[in-house]
Write a protein that holds these residues in place. Structure first.
Motif, PDB file in Angstrom:
ATOM      1  N   UNK A  35       0.823  -1.089   0.147  1.00 64.96           N
ATOM      2  CA  UNK A  35       0.062   0.258  -0.102  1.00 64.96           C
ATOM      3  C   UNK A  35       0.619   1.211  -0.034  1.00 64.96           C
ATOM      4  N   UNK A  36       0.110   2.472  -0.578  1.00 62.87           N
ATOM      5  CA  UNK A  36       0.806   3.668  -0.559  1.00 62.87           C
ATOM      6  C   UNK A  36       2.095   3.816  -1.315  1.00 62.87           C
ATOM      7  N   UNK A  37       2.109   2.738  -2.294  1.00 62.54           N
ATOM      8  CA  UNK A  37       3.305   2.981  -3.325  1.00 62.54           C
ATOM      9  C   UNK A  37       2.579   2.921  -4.733  1.00 62.54           C
ATOM     10  N   UNK A  38       3.583   3.074  -5.741  1.00 63.98           N
ATOM     11  CA  UNK A  38       3.153   3.193  -7.200  1.00 63.98           C
ATOM     12  C   UNK A  38       3.887   1.589  -7.533  1.00 63.98           C
ATOM     13  N   UNK A  39       3.038   0.901  -8.091  1.00 63.10           N
ATOM     14  CA  UNK A  39       3.411  -0.477  -8.602  1.00 63.10           C
ATOM     15  C   UNK A  39       3.095  -0.443 -10.096  1.00 63.10           C
ATOM     16  N   UNK A  40       4.182  -0.656 -10.844  1.00 62.23           N
ATOM     17  CA  UNK A  40       4.234  -0.655 -12.383  1.00 62.23           C
ATOM     18  C   UNK A  40       3.958  -1.978 -12.828  1.00 62.23           C
ATOM     19  N   UNK A  41       2.960  -2.338 -13.888  1.00 61.51           N
ATOM     20  CA  UNK A  41       2.847  -3.630 -14.806  1.00 61.51           C
ATOM     21  C   UNK A  41       3.498  -3.392 -15.960  1.00 61.51           C
ATOM     22  N   UNK A  42       4.523  -3.966 -16.511  1.00 57.89           N
ATOM     23  CA  UNK A  42       5.177  -3.663 -17.747  1.00 57.89           C
ATOM     24  C   UNK A  42       5.183  -4.875 -18.723  1.00 57.89           C
ATOM     25  N   UNK A  43       5.373  -4.830 -19.873  1.00 60.94           N
ATOM     26  CA  UNK A  43       5.452  -6.132 -20.638  1.00 60.94           C
ATOM     27  C   UNK A  43       4.910  -5.578 -22.095  1.00 60.94           C
ATOM     28  N   UNK A  44       5.091  -6.588 -23.010  1.00 60.60           N
ATOM     29  CA  UNK A  44       4.539  -6.374 -24.543  1.00 60.60           C
ATOM     30  C   UNK A  44       3.139  -6.465 -24.489  1.00 60.60           C
ATOM     31  N   UNK A 189       3.798  14.519 -18.239  1.00 63.27           N
ATOM     32  CA  UNK A 189       4.704  15.128 -16.716  1.00 63.27           C
ATOM     33  C   UNK A 189       3.863  15.489 -15.852  1.00 63.27           C
ATOM     34  N   UNK A 190       2.658  16.077 -16.258  1.00 56.71           N
ATOM     35  CA  UNK A 190       1.774  16.564 -15.216  1.00 56.71           C
ATOM     36  C   UNK A 190       1.070  15.108 -14.297  1.00 56.71           C
ATOM     37  N   UNK A 191       0.691  14.249 -15.161  1.00 58.91           N
ATOM     38  CA  UNK A 191       0.053  13.314 -14.704  1.00 58.91           C
ATOM     39  C   UNK A 191       1.064  12.400 -13.603  1.00 58.91           C
ATOM     40  N   UNK A 192       2.115  12.321 -14.391  1.00 55.16           N
ATOM     41  CA  UNK A 192       3.282  11.577 -13.458  1.00 55.16           C
ATOM     42  C   UNK A 192       3.491  12.348 -12.154  1.00 55.16           C
ATOM     43  N   UNK A 193       3.517  13.690 -12.222  1.00 57.39           N
ATOM     44  CA  UNK A 193       3.988  14.430 -10.789  1.00 57.39           C
ATOM     45  C   UNK A 193       2.750  14.286 -10.182  1.00 57.39           C
ATOM     46  N   UNK A 194       1.432  14.118 -10.511  1.00 58.90           N
ATOM     47  CA  UNK A 194       0.134  14.031  -9.528  1.00 58.90           C
ATOM     48  C   UNK A 194       0.206  12.768  -9.088  1.00 58.90           C
ATOM     49  N   UNK A 195       0.674  11.822  -9.844  1.00 55.58           N
ATOM     50  CA  UNK A 195       0.695  10.391  -9.328  1.00 55.58           C
ATOM     51  C   UNK A 195       1.556  10.242  -8.026  1.00 55.58           C
ATOM     52  N   UNK A 213       8.558   5.408 -18.179  1.00 63.59           N
ATOM     53  CA  UNK A 213       7.631   5.979 -17.013  1.00 63.59           C
ATOM     54  C   UNK A 213       7.865   5.221 -15.855  1.00 63.59           C
ATOM     55  N   UNK A 214       7.830   3.963 -15.947  1.00 64.54           N
ATOM     56  CA  UNK A 214       7.693   2.876 -14.939  1.00 64.54           C
ATOM     57  C   UNK A 214       8.873   3.137 -14.025  1.00 64.54           C
ATOM     58  N   UNK A 215      10.204   3.594 -14.739  1.00 69.98           N
ATOM     59  CA  UNK A 215      11.280   3.805 -13.923  1.00 69.98           C
ATOM     60  C   UNK A 215      11.382   5.135 -13.385  1.00 69.98           C
ATOM     61  N   UNK A 216      10.639   5.888 -13.750  1.00 65.30           N
ATOM     62  CA  UNK A 216      10.554   7.271 -13.078  1.00 65.30           C
ATOM     63  C   UNK A 216       9.645   7.369 -12.102  1.00 65.30           C
ATOM     64  N   UNK A 217       8.391   6.747 -12.016  1.00 68.10           N
ATOM     65  CA  UNK A 217       7.609   7.013 -10.916  1.00 68.10           C
ATOM     66  C   UNK A 217       7.220   5.663 -10.015  1.00 68.10           C
ATOM     67  N   UNK A 218       7.573   4.446 -10.464  1.00 69.34           N
ATOM     68  CA  UNK A 218       7.130   3.567  -9.646  1.00 69.34           C
ATOM     69  C   UNK A 218       8.168   3.085  -8.595  1.00 69.34           C
ATOM     70  N   UNK A 219       7.483   2.559  -7.556  1.00 63.44           N
ATOM     71  CA  UNK A 219       8.455   1.751  -6.415  1.00 63.44           C
ATOM     72  C   UNK A 219       8.688   0.287  -6.700  1.00 63.44           C
ATOM     73  N   UNK A 220       7.855  -0.211  -7.393  1.00 66.31           N
ATOM     74  CA  UNK A 220       7.970  -1.668  -7.618  1.00 66.31           C
ATOM     75  C   UNK A 220       7.491  -1.850  -8.904  1.00 66.31           C
ATOM     76  N   UNK A 221       8.088  -2.953  -9.650  1.00 64.16           N
ATOM     77  CA  UNK A 221       7.744  -3.157 -11.089  1.00 64.16           C
ATOM     78  C   UNK A 221       7.673  -4.753 -11.345  1.00 64.16           C
ATOM     79  N   UNK A 222       6.536  -5.074 -12.087  1.00 64.84           N
ATOM     80  CA  UNK A 222       6.238  -6.391 -12.414  1.00 64.84           C
ATOM     81  C   UNK A 222       6.358  -6.415 -13.764  1.00 64.84           C
ATOM     82  N   UNK A 223       7.137  -7.632 -14.404  1.00 66.25           N
ATOM     83  CA  UNK A 223       7.226  -7.943 -15.673  1.00 66.25           C
ATOM     84  C   UNK A 223       6.501  -9.079 -16.142  1.00 66.25           C
TER      85      UNK A 223
END
Length: 256
Positions: A35-44, A189-195, A213-223
Protein backbone atom coordinates in the motif's frame (compact mmCIF):
# COMPACT_ATOMS: atom_id res chain seq x y z
CA UNK A 1 8.53 -13.35 -2.22
CA UNK A 2 9.72 -12.08 1.13
CA UNK A 3 10.83 -8.53 0.40
CA UNK A 4 7.53 -7.03 1.64
CA UNK A 5 7.23 -8.92 4.92
CA UNK A 6 7.43 -5.65 6.89
CA UNK A 7 5.16 -3.73 4.52
CA UNK A 8 1.36 -3.74 4.69
CA UNK A 9 -0.15 -4.92 1.43
CA UNK A 10 -3.25 -3.57 -0.27
CA UNK A 11 -3.55 -6.63 -2.51
CA UNK A 12 -2.43 -10.20 -1.98
CA UNK A 13 -2.78 -12.54 -4.96
CA UNK A 14 -2.33 -16.31 -4.85
CA UNK A 15 -2.26 -18.46 -8.00
CA UNK A 16 -4.57 -16.13 -9.92
CA UNK A 17 -5.46 -17.36 -13.39
CA UNK A 18 -7.80 -15.79 -15.95
CA UNK A 19 -9.16 -17.42 -19.08
CA UNK A 20 -11.52 -16.41 -21.86
CA UNK A 21 -12.81 -19.68 -23.22
CA UNK A 22 -9.75 -21.57 -24.45
CA UNK A 23 -7.48 -18.53 -24.11
CA UNK A 24 -5.42 -18.53 -20.92
CA UNK A 25 -4.71 -14.83 -20.41
CA UNK A 26 -3.08 -15.15 -16.97
CA UNK A 27 -1.38 -18.13 -15.39
CA UNK A 28 -0.84 -18.66 -11.65
CA UNK A 29 0.02 -15.11 -10.60
CA UNK A 30 1.16 -14.88 -6.97
CA UNK A 31 2.24 -11.49 -5.66
CA UNK A 32 1.75 -8.94 -2.88
CA UNK A 33 1.20 -5.29 -3.78
CA UNK A 34 2.25 -2.88 -1.00
CA UNK A 35 0.00 0.00 0.00
CA UNK A 36 0.92 3.67 -0.50
CA UNK A 37 3.32 2.89 -3.32
CA UNK A 38 3.19 3.02 -7.10
CA UNK A 39 3.41 -0.45 -8.63
CA UNK A 40 3.95 -0.68 -12.38
CA UNK A 41 2.97 -3.59 -14.64
CA UNK A 42 5.14 -3.71 -17.77
CA UNK A 43 5.44 -6.08 -20.69
CA UNK A 44 4.59 -6.36 -24.41
CA UNK A 45 1.04 -6.12 -25.74
CA UNK A 46 -1.07 -9.15 -24.95
CA UNK A 47 1.07 -10.25 -22.00
CA UNK A 48 -1.81 -10.08 -19.49
CA UNK A 49 -1.00 -6.92 -17.55
CA UNK A 50 -4.29 -5.12 -18.33
CA UNK A 51 -6.21 -8.34 -17.67
CA UNK A 52 -4.62 -8.52 -14.23
CA UNK A 53 -5.42 -4.86 -13.53
CA UNK A 54 -9.10 -5.43 -14.35
CA UNK A 55 -9.11 -8.51 -12.12
CA UNK A 56 -8.33 -6.28 -9.13
CA UNK A 57 -11.74 -4.58 -9.21
CA UNK A 58 -13.60 -7.32 -11.06
CA UNK A 59 -14.03 -5.37 -14.28
CA UNK A 60 -13.47 -8.71 -16.01
CA UNK A 61 -16.89 -9.74 -14.68
CA UNK A 62 -18.32 -7.66 -17.52
CA UNK A 63 -16.68 -9.86 -20.16
CA UNK A 64 -18.71 -12.89 -21.26
CA UNK A 65 -16.92 -16.20 -20.78
CA UNK A 66 -14.25 -14.81 -18.44
CA UNK A 67 -13.26 -17.25 -15.70
CA UNK A 68 -11.06 -16.21 -12.75
CA UNK A 69 -9.49 -18.69 -10.35
CA UNK A 70 -7.17 -18.32 -7.39
CA UNK A 71 -7.45 -15.78 -4.60
CA UNK A 72 -7.38 -11.97 -4.69
CA UNK A 73 -7.50 -10.27 -1.29
CA UNK A 74 -7.95 -6.54 -0.71
CA UNK A 75 -6.71 -5.70 2.79
CA UNK A 76 -7.38 -9.32 3.72
CA UNK A 77 -10.86 -9.63 2.18
CA UNK A 78 -11.43 -12.04 -0.71
CA UNK A 79 -12.87 -9.85 -3.46
CA UNK A 80 -14.23 -12.89 -5.31
CA UNK A 81 -16.13 -14.02 -2.22
CA UNK A 82 -19.27 -12.53 -0.70
CA UNK A 83 -18.69 -8.87 -1.47
CA UNK A 84 -20.73 -5.94 -2.79
CA UNK A 85 -19.28 -5.16 -6.23
CA UNK A 86 -20.33 -1.51 -6.00
CA UNK A 87 -18.46 -1.11 -2.72
CA UNK A 88 -15.42 -2.87 -4.22
CA UNK A 89 -15.31 -0.49 -7.17
CA UNK A 90 -15.73 2.45 -4.81
CA UNK A 91 -12.66 1.26 -2.90
CA UNK A 92 -10.71 0.39 -6.05
CA UNK A 93 -11.10 3.19 -8.59
CA UNK A 94 -10.03 2.93 -12.21
CA UNK A 95 -8.77 5.35 -14.86
CA UNK A 96 -8.62 4.15 -18.45
CA UNK A 97 -6.23 4.65 -21.34
CA UNK A 98 -8.37 7.19 -23.19
CA UNK A 99 -9.83 10.06 -21.16
CA UNK A 100 -13.56 9.39 -20.84
CA UNK A 101 -15.27 12.36 -19.17
CA UNK A 102 -19.05 12.17 -19.10
CA UNK A 103 -20.90 14.57 -21.46
CA UNK A 104 -21.81 16.90 -18.62
CA UNK A 105 -20.26 19.76 -16.68
CA UNK A 106 -16.94 19.57 -14.87
CA UNK A 107 -18.79 19.77 -11.55
CA UNK A 108 -21.25 17.00 -12.43
CA UNK A 109 -18.44 14.72 -13.60
CA UNK A 110 -16.75 14.87 -10.20
CA UNK A 111 -20.04 14.83 -8.25
CA UNK A 112 -21.39 11.80 -10.15
CA UNK A 113 -19.85 9.15 -7.88
CA UNK A 114 -20.66 10.83 -4.56
CA UNK A 115 -24.27 11.33 -5.71
CA UNK A 116 -24.47 7.66 -6.69
CA UNK A 117 -23.33 6.74 -3.18
CA UNK A 118 -25.96 8.90 -1.50
CA UNK A 119 -24.43 12.35 -1.02
CA UNK A 120 -27.07 14.94 -1.93
CA UNK A 121 -26.23 17.94 0.22
CA UNK A 122 -25.04 20.84 -2.00
CA UNK A 123 -22.60 21.91 0.70
CA UNK A 124 -21.04 18.44 0.91
CA UNK A 125 -20.96 18.03 -2.88
CA UNK A 126 -19.27 21.42 -3.30
CA UNK A 127 -16.64 20.41 -0.74
CA UNK A 128 -16.03 17.00 -2.34
CA UNK A 129 -15.73 18.47 -5.84
CA UNK A 130 -13.30 21.16 -4.73
CA UNK A 131 -11.14 18.76 -2.73
CA UNK A 132 -11.07 16.17 -5.53
CA UNK A 133 -10.07 18.78 -8.10
CA UNK A 134 -7.39 20.08 -5.73
CA UNK A 135 -6.09 16.53 -5.22
CA UNK A 136 -5.94 16.13 -9.00
CA UNK A 137 -4.08 19.46 -9.35
CA UNK A 138 -6.97 20.92 -11.37
CA UNK A 139 -8.74 23.34 -9.05
CA UNK A 140 -6.83 26.46 -10.04
CA UNK A 141 -7.31 25.64 -13.73
CA UNK A 142 -11.02 24.80 -13.56
CA UNK A 143 -12.54 26.64 -10.58
CA UNK A 144 -14.08 29.19 -12.96
CA UNK A 145 -15.24 26.54 -15.45
CA UNK A 146 -17.16 24.18 -13.15
CA UNK A 147 -20.45 24.70 -15.00
CA UNK A 148 -18.94 24.24 -18.46
CA UNK A 149 -18.81 20.97 -20.37
CA UNK A 150 -15.93 18.67 -19.51
CA UNK A 151 -15.70 17.78 -23.20
CA UNK A 152 -14.21 21.21 -23.86
CA UNK A 153 -11.10 20.49 -21.76
CA UNK A 154 -7.73 19.53 -23.20
CA UNK A 155 -6.77 15.84 -23.26
CA UNK A 156 -4.50 16.22 -20.26
CA UNK A 157 -7.14 18.09 -18.29
CA UNK A 158 -9.74 15.46 -19.18
CA UNK A 159 -7.50 12.69 -17.87
CA UNK A 160 -6.83 14.54 -14.63
CA UNK A 161 -10.58 15.14 -14.37
CA UNK A 162 -11.09 11.37 -14.66
CA UNK A 163 -8.61 10.95 -11.81
CA UNK A 164 -10.51 13.56 -9.77
CA UNK A 165 -13.74 11.67 -10.52
CA UNK A 166 -12.17 8.48 -9.19
CA UNK A 167 -10.85 10.25 -6.08
CA UNK A 168 -14.24 11.79 -5.29
CA UNK A 169 -15.54 8.53 -3.78
CA UNK A 170 -12.50 8.19 -1.48
CA UNK A 171 -10.96 4.97 -2.85
CA UNK A 172 -8.18 3.01 -1.17
CA UNK A 173 -6.56 2.00 -4.46
CA UNK A 174 -6.29 3.69 -7.85
CA UNK A 175 -5.84 1.55 -10.96
CA UNK A 176 -4.57 3.22 -14.14
CA UNK A 177 -4.45 1.49 -17.52
CA UNK A 178 -1.99 3.31 -19.80
CA UNK A 179 -3.25 6.69 -18.50
CA UNK A 180 -0.81 8.84 -20.50
CA UNK A 181 -0.51 6.93 -23.80
CA UNK A 182 -2.85 9.38 -25.58
CA UNK A 183 -1.24 12.51 -24.10
CA UNK A 184 1.55 14.86 -25.12
CA UNK A 185 4.81 14.96 -23.11
CA UNK A 186 3.82 18.03 -21.06
CA UNK A 187 0.47 16.50 -20.04
CA UNK A 188 2.23 13.20 -19.35
CA UNK A 189 4.64 14.97 -17.03
CA UNK A 190 1.76 16.57 -15.11
CA UNK A 191 0.06 13.19 -14.65
CA UNK A 192 3.30 11.63 -13.44
CA UNK A 193 3.88 14.44 -10.94
CA UNK A 194 0.29 14.04 -9.76
CA UNK A 195 0.67 10.28 -9.23
CA UNK A 196 3.85 10.76 -7.22
CA UNK A 197 1.94 13.14 -4.95
CA UNK A 198 -1.12 10.89 -4.68
CA UNK A 199 0.86 7.83 -3.58
CA UNK A 200 1.17 9.41 -0.12
CA UNK A 201 -2.56 8.87 0.37
CA UNK A 202 -3.44 6.10 -2.10
CA UNK A 203 -2.09 2.79 -3.34
CA UNK A 204 -1.53 3.15 -7.09
CA UNK A 205 -1.16 0.42 -9.70
CA UNK A 206 -0.34 1.46 -13.25
CA UNK A 207 -0.11 -0.48 -16.51
CA UNK A 208 2.35 1.15 -18.87
CA UNK A 209 4.16 0.31 -22.11
CA UNK A 210 6.57 3.14 -21.32
CA UNK A 211 9.49 1.61 -19.43
CA UNK A 212 10.97 5.04 -18.78
CA UNK A 213 7.71 6.03 -17.11
CA UNK A 214 7.80 2.94 -14.89
CA UNK A 215 11.39 3.72 -13.96
CA UNK A 216 10.55 7.37 -13.18
CA UNK A 217 7.51 6.99 -10.97
CA UNK A 218 7.10 3.46 -9.61
CA UNK A 219 8.40 1.92 -6.41
CA UNK A 220 7.89 -1.66 -7.59
CA UNK A 221 7.66 -3.15 -11.07
CA UNK A 222 6.30 -6.46 -12.33
CA UNK A 223 7.29 -7.74 -15.79
CA UNK A 224 4.77 -9.96 -17.59
CA UNK A 225 5.18 -12.18 -20.63
CA UNK A 226 2.73 -14.64 -22.22
CA UNK A 227 0.36 -14.42 -19.26
CA UNK A 228 3.03 -15.13 -16.67
CA UNK A 229 4.78 -12.85 -14.21
CA UNK A 230 8.44 -13.26 -15.09
CA UNK A 231 9.91 -10.96 -12.44
CA UNK A 232 8.72 -8.64 -9.70
CA UNK A 233 10.71 -6.44 -7.39
CA UNK A 234 11.88 -2.96 -6.46
CA UNK A 235 11.91 -0.86 -9.63
CA UNK A 236 15.47 0.36 -9.23
CA UNK A 237 16.72 -3.18 -8.71
CA UNK A 238 14.68 -4.70 -11.55
CA UNK A 239 15.85 -2.16 -14.13
CA UNK A 240 19.49 -2.10 -13.04
CA UNK A 241 20.03 -5.76 -12.16
CA UNK A 242 17.23 -7.94 -13.57
CA UNK A 243 17.39 -11.53 -12.38
CA UNK A 244 15.70 -13.13 -15.39
CA UNK A 245 17.18 -13.12 -18.90
CA UNK A 246 13.73 -12.38 -20.39
CA UNK A 247 13.45 -9.25 -18.25
CA UNK A 248 16.91 -8.11 -19.27
CA UNK A 249 16.11 -8.65 -22.95
CA UNK A 250 12.84 -6.72 -22.73
CA UNK A 251 14.38 -3.78 -20.89
CA UNK A 252 17.24 -3.71 -23.40
CA UNK A 253 14.75 -3.65 -26.29
CA UNK A 254 15.78 -7.01 -27.70
CA UNK A 255 12.15 -8.12 -28.05
CA UNK A 256 8.61 -6.92 -27.48
Amino acid sequence: MNCWDKVMNCFELHRVAVSYGNLHALKRITMNIPMNTITAFIGPSGCGKSTLLKTLNRMNDLIAGCVVSGTVRLFGQDIYGNIDINILRKRVGMVFQKPNPFPMTVFDNVAFGPRTHGITSPVKLNAVVEQSLRDAALWDELKDRLKKSALGLSGGQQQRLCIARALAVSPDVLLLDEPTSALDPISTGKIEELLKTLQKAYSIIIVTHNMQQAARISTYTAFFLHGEMVEYGATEQLFAYPVEKQTEDYIAGRFG
